[in-house]
Design an enzyme around this catalytic site. Sequence first.
Site, PDB file in Angstrom:
ATOM      1  N   ARG A 158     -10.753  -6.462   6.375  1.00  0.00           N
ATOM      2  CA  ARG A 158     -10.979  -5.646   5.193  1.00  0.00           C
ATOM      3  C   ARG A 158     -11.108  -6.486   3.920  1.00  0.00           C
ATOM      4  O   ARG A 158     -11.804  -6.085   2.988  1.00  0.00           O
ATOM      5  CB  ARG A 158      -9.897  -4.575   5.043  1.00  0.00           C
ATOM      6  CG  ARG A 158      -8.446  -5.057   5.019  1.00  0.00           C
ATOM      7  CD  ARG A 158      -7.539  -3.836   5.150  1.00  0.00           C
ATOM      8  NE  ARG A 158      -6.114  -4.114   5.080  1.00  0.00           N
ATOM      9  CZ  ARG A 158      -5.359  -4.445   6.120  1.00  0.00           C
ATOM     10  NH1 ARG A 158      -5.924  -4.580   7.316  1.00  0.00           N
ATOM     11  NH2 ARG A 158      -4.055  -4.643   5.974  1.00  0.00           N
ATOM     12  N   ASN A 200      -6.105   3.048   4.922  1.00  0.00           N
ATOM     13  CA  ASN A 200      -5.671   3.553   3.616  1.00  0.00           C
ATOM     14  C   ASN A 200      -5.902   5.057   3.532  1.00  0.00           C
ATOM     15  O   ASN A 200      -5.076   5.804   2.997  1.00  0.00           O
ATOM     16  CB  ASN A 200      -6.433   2.878   2.472  1.00  0.00           C
ATOM     17  CG  ASN A 200      -6.006   1.455   2.218  1.00  0.00           C
ATOM     18  OD1 ASN A 200      -6.838   0.579   1.963  1.00  0.00           O
ATOM     19  ND2 ASN A 200      -4.701   1.199   2.264  1.00  0.00           N
ATOM     20  N   GLU A 202      -1.479  -9.427   4.938  1.00  0.00           N
ATOM     21  CA  GLU A 202      -0.546  -8.409   4.473  1.00  0.00           C
ATOM     22  C   GLU A 202       0.816  -8.589   5.133  1.00  0.00           C
ATOM     23  O   GLU A 202       0.936  -9.208   6.201  1.00  0.00           O
ATOM     24  CB  GLU A 202      -1.114  -7.011   4.779  1.00  0.00           C
ATOM     25  CG  GLU A 202      -0.220  -5.843   4.385  1.00  0.00           C
ATOM     26  CD  GLU A 202       0.107  -5.769   2.892  1.00  0.00           C
ATOM     27  OE1 GLU A 202       0.773  -6.702   2.389  1.00  0.00           O
ATOM     28  OE2 GLU A 202      -0.287  -4.781   2.248  1.00  0.00           O
ATOM     29  N   ARG A 252      -6.942  -6.255  -4.693  1.00  0.00           N
ATOM     30  CA  ARG A 252      -6.757  -5.793  -3.321  1.00  0.00           C
ATOM     31  C   ARG A 252      -8.130  -5.573  -2.687  1.00  0.00           C
ATOM     32  O   ARG A 252      -9.139  -5.454  -3.382  1.00  0.00           O
ATOM     33  CB  ARG A 252      -5.969  -4.493  -3.293  1.00  0.00           C
ATOM     34  CG  ARG A 252      -4.513  -4.635  -3.708  1.00  0.00           C
ATOM     35  CD  ARG A 252      -3.819  -3.292  -3.791  1.00  0.00           C
ATOM     36  NE  ARG A 252      -3.734  -2.631  -2.499  1.00  0.00           N
ATOM     37  CZ  ARG A 252      -3.271  -1.390  -2.324  1.00  0.00           C
ATOM     38  NH1 ARG A 252      -2.864  -0.690  -3.366  1.00  0.00           N
ATOM     39  NH2 ARG A 252      -3.214  -0.857  -1.101  1.00  0.00           N
ATOM     40  N   HIS A 253      -8.154  -5.540  -1.376  1.00  0.00           N
ATOM     41  CA  HIS A 253      -9.390  -5.220  -0.656  1.00  0.00           C
ATOM     42  C   HIS A 253      -9.849  -3.813  -1.024  1.00  0.00           C
ATOM     43  O   HIS A 253      -9.086  -2.999  -1.578  1.00  0.00           O
ATOM     44  CB  HIS A 253      -9.142  -5.305   0.848  1.00  0.00           C
ATOM     45  CG  HIS A 253      -7.967  -4.462   1.280  1.00  0.00           C
ATOM     46  ND1 HIS A 253      -8.048  -3.095   1.450  1.00  0.00           N
ATOM     47  CD2 HIS A 253      -6.681  -4.800   1.534  1.00  0.00           C
ATOM     48  CE1 HIS A 253      -6.873  -2.626   1.803  1.00  0.00           C
ATOM     49  NE2 HIS A 253      -6.008  -3.638   1.866  1.00  0.00           N
ATOM     50  N   HIS A 302      -3.856  -8.305  -0.226  1.00  0.00           N
ATOM     51  CA  HIS A 302      -3.209  -7.039   0.095  1.00  0.00           C
ATOM     52  C   HIS A 302      -2.100  -6.729  -0.904  1.00  0.00           C
ATOM     53  O   HIS A 302      -1.706  -7.581  -1.702  1.00  0.00           O
ATOM     54  CB  HIS A 302      -2.663  -7.103   1.521  1.00  0.00           C
ATOM     55  CG  HIS A 302      -3.676  -7.567   2.519  1.00  0.00           C
ATOM     56  ND1 HIS A 302      -4.499  -6.718   3.217  1.00  0.00           N
ATOM     57  CD2 HIS A 302      -4.041  -8.829   2.907  1.00  0.00           C
ATOM     58  CE1 HIS A 302      -5.313  -7.412   3.994  1.00  0.00           C
ATOM     59  NE2 HIS A 302      -5.056  -8.701   3.822  1.00  0.00           N
TER      60      HIS A 302
END
Length: 296
Positions: A149, A102, A169, A95-96, A235
């Site tokens: 991101r 977040n 995402e 994931r980023h 994502h």
Amino acid sequence: NDESIIQNNLMQTKLFSPDYKDSPPAEAIRDFNARIAEYEKVYETLSEDEQCSFIKTINVGQQLVVNQITGYVPGKIMSYLLNTHIMERDIYLSRHGESLWNVLGKLGGDPSLSARGHRYAYRLKQFVQEEFIENGRSLPLVWTSQLQRTRQTVTHIPTVHMCWRALNEIDAGVCEGMTYAQVREQMPHVAEARSKDKLRFRYPGGESYVDVIHRLEPVILELERQRESVLLVAHNAVIRAIYAFYMSMSRTDATTLDIPLHHVFKLSARAYGCELTVFDLSSDVDLSDNLAIEGT
């Protein structure tokens, strides 16, 4: 009919086949050779004048013979066989880095990385150096979504980068920018529908997990075609779906997989599935004094 391919199959079978899990190597090879001999006694080669549909792959994709293939599903199978191979290579999923949303618990959007996220970007660069350059391996291809991101997460890695819209995402529709708590409070019917069937639930004006899985098909085919390693940064929903495909998990189980931030999942393709190695880089990210942040 290529002896080198047969010998490679023997080695792969000895190492990875569940049939020979507890067998000594010499016994596994002897038994597998015996199997081939028995197959040869009864095998009948399909010819082009056969009145049936078939796809025949020769010497692991060196030649593909297609006979009377029509229809959607057979066409998909043929497309997959045209792209797949058995060469060993590694797929790295991550994931980023942590994003500003977040931190706030918000859904979707296109936020930038947080300070921790930028630290992960630099730590990921170090990981790639350790995994590839220090081991004498060529740098991997880097695939990301179109969202900033993911692109910021790989910005320090000096190799070929490719952005995929298909890796974006899951689209949360009207819930974009909301927290799960806000969705439960302001749209209880949406929260309830999601909890009942997370796989097929579609955000109003957005996507479901099934939609994400369908749009990932060209990504999977391209991954299957690659002869070199790929680092794929995307994502949560996307990584879940790709991870589940390679680890032979159901679509329903994919929706609840734990894919934490600041971890790298290494999938090593083998004859009977993928070997999984997980690298937890989160503790390094939190030790900010040990990371010299570039460009932040």
